[in-house]
Design an enzyme around this catalytic site. Structure first.
Site, PDB file in Angstrom:
ATOM      1  N   LEU A 148     -34.298  -2.063 -34.310  1.00 53.59           N
ATOM      2  CA  LEU A 148     -34.013  -0.974 -34.767  1.00 53.59           C
ATOM      3  C   LEU A 148     -32.944  -1.166 -33.383  1.00 53.59           C
ATOM      4  CD1 LEU A 148     -37.254   1.201 -33.509  1.00 53.59           C
ATOM      5  CD2 LEU A 148     -36.901   0.084 -35.383  1.00 53.59           C
ATOM      6  N   VAL A 149     -33.431  -2.168 -33.185  1.00 52.20           N
ATOM      7  CA  VAL A 149     -32.477  -2.783 -32.510  1.00 52.20           C
ATOM      8  C   VAL A 149     -31.013  -1.782 -32.068  1.00 52.20           C
ATOM      9  CG1 VAL A 149     -31.861  -4.830 -31.841  1.00 52.20           C
ATOM     10  CG2 VAL A 149     -33.713  -4.549 -31.669  1.00 52.20           C
ATOM     11  N   HIS A 209     -26.406   4.577 -36.613  1.00 59.02           N
ATOM     12  CA  HIS A 209     -27.904   4.355 -36.211  1.00 59.02           C
ATOM     13  C   HIS A 209     -28.159   2.563 -36.416  1.00 59.02           C
ATOM     14  CE1 HIS A 209     -29.251   4.388 -40.496  1.00 59.02           C
ATOM     15  NE2 HIS A 209     -28.571   4.058 -41.276  1.00 59.02           N
ATOM     16  N   CYS A 210     -28.873   2.226 -36.404  1.00 57.86           N
ATOM     17  CA  CYS A 210     -30.815   0.916 -36.863  1.00 57.86           C
ATOM     18  C   CYS A 210     -31.343   2.283 -37.466  1.00 57.86           C
ATOM     19  CB  CYS A 210     -30.105  -0.110 -35.398  1.00 57.86           C
ATOM     20  SG  CYS A 210     -30.518   0.790 -33.985  1.00 57.86           S
ATOM     21  N   THR A 211     -32.213   1.226 -36.427  1.00 58.34           N
ATOM     22  CA  THR A 211     -33.908   1.729 -37.532  1.00 58.34           C
ATOM     23  C   THR A 211     -34.468   2.128 -36.213  1.00 58.34           C
ATOM     24  OG1 THR A 211     -34.025  -0.760 -38.579  1.00 58.34           O
ATOM     25  CG2 THR A 211     -35.948   0.290 -38.283  1.00 58.34           C
TER      26      THR A 211
END
Length: 360
Positions: free
Chosen positions: A19-20, A254-256
């Protein structure tokens, strides 16, 4: 827990881990009194201000505006509460809205247009506004322009419609190719999806840690790569190019999990805009609160010893973000140099960014 169950849990956690003040020039009372009066009128007197949505549909609005005698709180064009230089009010009975906005209007000086930072969606837990913060020179970061989020693959049809009504036009996807393939983004109708893979060149997340200490070290090294890694610099240059383009707004990156790659993107943005480091850190650490339930569920699915190893990967910690800022100093010498050499923003670009995204 079976071997297969453990493998699935490890996979989920790996994905989760990935998500880092400007002082006005002196003005002669004889040269431009009207200009000085306009400037004084526009100056925002608020030093703190915040809107919080409550579970029962009401809202708390709180503020501090030293030297101000009266502040009107408006919603939908009507006054719903009033207070003095310091206030905290609860507002109830407002009609349903995608996002409830409030105007804090002092008897003198500029007003603030604020909403709760979190965007409540069925398919995300960490989709929030990047704005609503005060800079060191007394200006404020606009809300409703730039957003940060966790993964968008679980957005519902209702979520997508809501984001379209919020004018989300550009989505910057900071995830790796494997993450994008496993969980493709859902983008609002008419929106543009842009890949900006931060970790494509990083060896940091190729093996899982076996101790909590290794987990912390992994996150610290990952943060450093986000600052000085070649693919990271290219990715964030793409994102900041979009942020600087008014026609691309509103923008979401965004990421995870919306905490590490996204966390550095927002920390860099707020720092470039002049937000104090303490506020930047508070925004960064807020992912621990927004993700608390999801993180607890992930850890509960593992044996205690395994959960201890993975907890550092799910957390955001001050030492992680601090390692990123330390890397800026070591690799670039100053944040201004980082802006220019890594993000592709010269002094003129930063001034333009401030004109677009700050009020006051």
């Amino acid at each position: 827990m079976t071997h297969i169950a453990r493998a699935k849990a490890s996979s989920c956690v790996l994905a989760a881990a990935l998500l880092v003040g400007i002082t006005a020039p002196a003005v002669s009372a004889h040269s431009a009194p009207a200009s000085a009066a306009r400037e004084a009128h526009a100056r925002i007197p608020f030093t703190q201000a915040k809107v919080t949505a409550l579970d029962d549909g009401s809202y708390t609005v709180e503020w501090k505006a030293p030297g101000t005698h009266r502040v009107a709180v408006k919603a939908g064009g009507r006054t719903v509460a009033t207070g003095g230089s310091t206030g905290k009010v609860t507002v109830r009975g407002l009609p349903a809205a995608d996002r409830q906005w409030f105007d804090l209007v002092p008897e003198r000086g500029g007003s603030l247009h604020l909403a709760d930072r979190l965007i409540a969606l069925e398919g995300t837990v960490n989709f929030r506004d990047a704005g609503g913060y005060r800079t060191t020179d007394g200006r404020w970061v606009k809300m409703g322009e730039i957003y940060r989020s966790d993964a968008l693959d679980k957005l519902t049809t209702a979520d997508l419609a809501k984001l379209r009504r919020l004018s989300i036009r550009t989505v910057y996807d900071l995830r790796t190719e494997s993450e994008r393939a496993a969980a493709p983004d859902r983008v609002p109708a008419g929106g543009t999806h842009v890949v900006a893979d931060v970790l494509a060149g990083s060896p940091t997340f190729t093996a899982m840690p076996t101790t909590p200490e290794e987990g912390v070290a992994m996150m610290v090294e990952g943060e450093k790569f986000m600052v000085s890694g070649d693919t990271a610099k290219a990715a964030y240059r793409t994102v900041f190019g979009g942020i600087a383009d008014d026609s691309a707004h509103a923008v979401v990156f965004h990421c995870t999990a919306g905490k590490d790659r996204t966390g550095w993107a927002n920390a860099a943005l707020l720092t470039a805009l002049g937000v104090p480091r303490s506020t930047v850190m508070r925004d960064y650490l807020a992912s621990n609160d927004y993700r608390a339930e999801a993180n607890a569920a992930a850890l509960a699915s593992m044996p205690a010893t395994q959960a201890a190893v993975y907890k550092p990967l799910l957390d955001v910690r001050a030492e992680y973000l601090n390692s990123g800022f330390a890397e800026v100093g070591e690799e670039f010498g100053s944040f201004g140099a980082y802006e220019k050499k890594a993000l592709g923003l010269d002094a003129k670009d930063v001034r333009a960014l401030k004109r677009d995204l700050l009020v006051g």
